[in-house]
Scaffold this active site. Structure first.
Site, short mmCIF file in Angstrom:
data_model
loop_
_atom_site.label_atom_id
_atom_site.label_comp_id
_atom_site.label_asym_id
_atom_site.label_seq_id
_atom_site.Cartn_x
_atom_site.Cartn_y
_atom_site.Cartn_z
N GLY A 117 3.20 2.56 10.69
CA GLY A 117 4.17 3.63 10.50
C GLY A 117 4.93 4.01 11.76
N GLY A 176 3.14 -0.94 4.22
CA GLY A 176 3.20 0.49 3.91
C GLY A 176 4.62 0.91 3.55
N GLY A 177 5.33 1.46 4.52
CA GLY A 177 6.65 2.03 4.28
C GLY A 177 7.61 1.10 3.54
CG ASN A 196 -1.69 1.27 1.40
OD1 ASN A 196 -1.76 2.07 0.48
ND2 ASN A 196 -2.29 1.46 2.57
CD1 TRP A 197 3.47 0.86 -2.86
CD2 TRP A 197 3.28 1.86 -4.86
NE1 TRP A 197 4.02 0.02 -3.82
CE2 TRP A 197 3.92 0.62 -5.05
CE3 TRP A 197 3.05 2.66 -5.98
CZ2 TRP A 197 4.33 0.17 -6.30
CZ3 TRP A 197 3.46 2.22 -7.23
CH2 TRP A 197 4.10 0.98 -7.38
CE LYS A 198 0.03 3.35 4.76
NZ LYS A 198 0.19 3.48 6.21
CD GLU A 240 -3.13 -2.09 7.45
OE1 GLU A 240 -2.15 -2.45 6.81
OE2 GLU A 240 -3.62 -0.95 7.35
CG HIS A 276 -5.53 2.21 5.42
ND1 HIS A 276 -5.06 3.14 6.32
CD2 HIS A 276 -4.54 1.30 5.26
CE1 HIS A 276 -3.82 2.82 6.66
NE2 HIS A 276 -3.48 1.70 6.03
CB SER A 317 5.90 -1.60 11.85
OG SER A 317 5.53 -0.25 12.09
CD GLU A 360 -2.58 5.73 6.71
OE1 GLU A 360 -2.67 5.80 5.46
OE2 GLU A 360 -1.61 5.21 7.29
P1 13P Z 1 3.50 0.57 7.59
O1 13P Z 1 3.96 -0.74 7.00
O2 13P Z 1 4.23 1.75 7.08
O3 13P Z 1 3.45 0.48 9.09
O4 13P Z 1 1.99 0.78 7.10
C1 13P Z 1 1.08 -0.25 7.23
C2 13P Z 1 -0.17 0.11 6.50
O5 13P Z 1 -0.90 1.00 6.90
C3 13P Z 1 -0.49 -0.63 5.27
O6 13P Z 1 -1.77 -0.39 4.83
#
Ligand code: 13P
Length: 253
Positions: free
Chosen positions: A173, A233-234, A9-11, A167, A95, A212, A97
């Site tokens: 993050g 994510g990251g 998930n590149w956000k 999640e 998600h 993470s 966020e």
């Molecule tokens: P991180 O891997 O950066 O913690 O993000 C997880 C995430 O929100 C994937 O959707």
């Protein structure tokens, strides 16, 4: 068996140039294993260019969000049919966020989940508790509400064509990964909710862990019986990091 899904998930990250480089790396190194599916979910403007990268490969394309509406006067929104049109197979819905920062309620998430299914794509339904909710013992209540809302509106059979991502918000993050045991406990709880409605559907649904995940903790998480991959994510923004996670799944499959 269920197999693994390793999803990036590149956000809201990247540019045309960086995404080109990232995709070149991912396509070159994605594991060739029938037990692992690799998925990338770029921001909307890059879906078509990433679709060109994944064409002819085993890497799948997904979107990070979708409108709950089918078409019409919804300025700025993107319909599920459009995502199918440009080659998406999966769509992330709910998600944390979007729930926390963009006001998505579980009811809206449930509508989006169904909108994705209606065009024969697979929703990836995200659920998870905040730190305050975990510390006050409400993790299961949060899962009950977030999963239960979708379950009661779309029905258990919908999950034959869907993925769930657990999640924990406190792990996103932050570098604070849930331990494999903490994650497994919640994954088991999620599968048990589905089992109560259909053992067959529960046995088949992939439940991803997100928060993470890195190359060095993926294996511990993915070796748990109810963890079927990750939503990353990251670490999905660098091909070497993302591929290390995909390789951990391939080794276990
Ligand atoms: P991180 O891997 O950066 O913690 O993000 C997880 C995430 O929100 C994937 O959707």
């Amino acid at each position: 068996m269920r197999g693994y899904l390793v999803a990036g998930n590149w956000k809201m990250n990247g540019s045309a140039a960086s995404i080109d480089a990232l995709m070149t790396g991912i396509i070159a190194g994605a594991p060739v294993s029938s037990g692992v599916e690799v998925l990338v979910c770029p921001p909307f403007p890059y879906l078509s260019s990433v679709a060109a990268h994944v064409a002819g490969s085993s890497v799948a394309l997904g979107a990070q969000n979708v409108s709950q509406y089918k078409s019409g006067a919804f300025t700025g929104e993107t319909a599920a049919s459009m995502l199918r049109d440009v080659g998406c197979k999966y769509v992330i819905v709910g998600h944390s966020e979007r729930r926390a920062l963009l006001g998505e309620t579980s009811e809206i998430v449930a509508e989006k989940f169904q909108a994705v299914l209606d065009v024969s794509l697979q929703p990836i339904l995200c659920v998870g508790e905040t730190l305050a909710q975990r510390e006050s013992g409400q993790t299961q209540l949060v899962i009950d509400e977030q999963l239960g809302t979708v379950l009661s509106s779309s029905g258990v059979d919908a999950f034959a064509n869907a993925v769930i991502a657990y999640e924990p918000v406190w792990a996103i993050g932050t570098g604070m990964t849930a331990s494999p045991e903490q994650a497994q406990d919640v994954h088991r709880y999620i599968r048990a909710i589905l089992e109560a409605a259909s053992e067959t559907v529960a046995a088949g649904v992939k439940i991803l862990y997100g928060g993470s995940v890195k190359g060095d903790n993926a294996s511990g998480l993915f070796s748990k019986p109810d963890i079927d991959g990750g939503l990353i994510g990251g670490a999905s923004l660098k091909s070497a990091d993302f591929l290390a996670i995909a390789a951990a799944a391939a080794t276990l499959s």
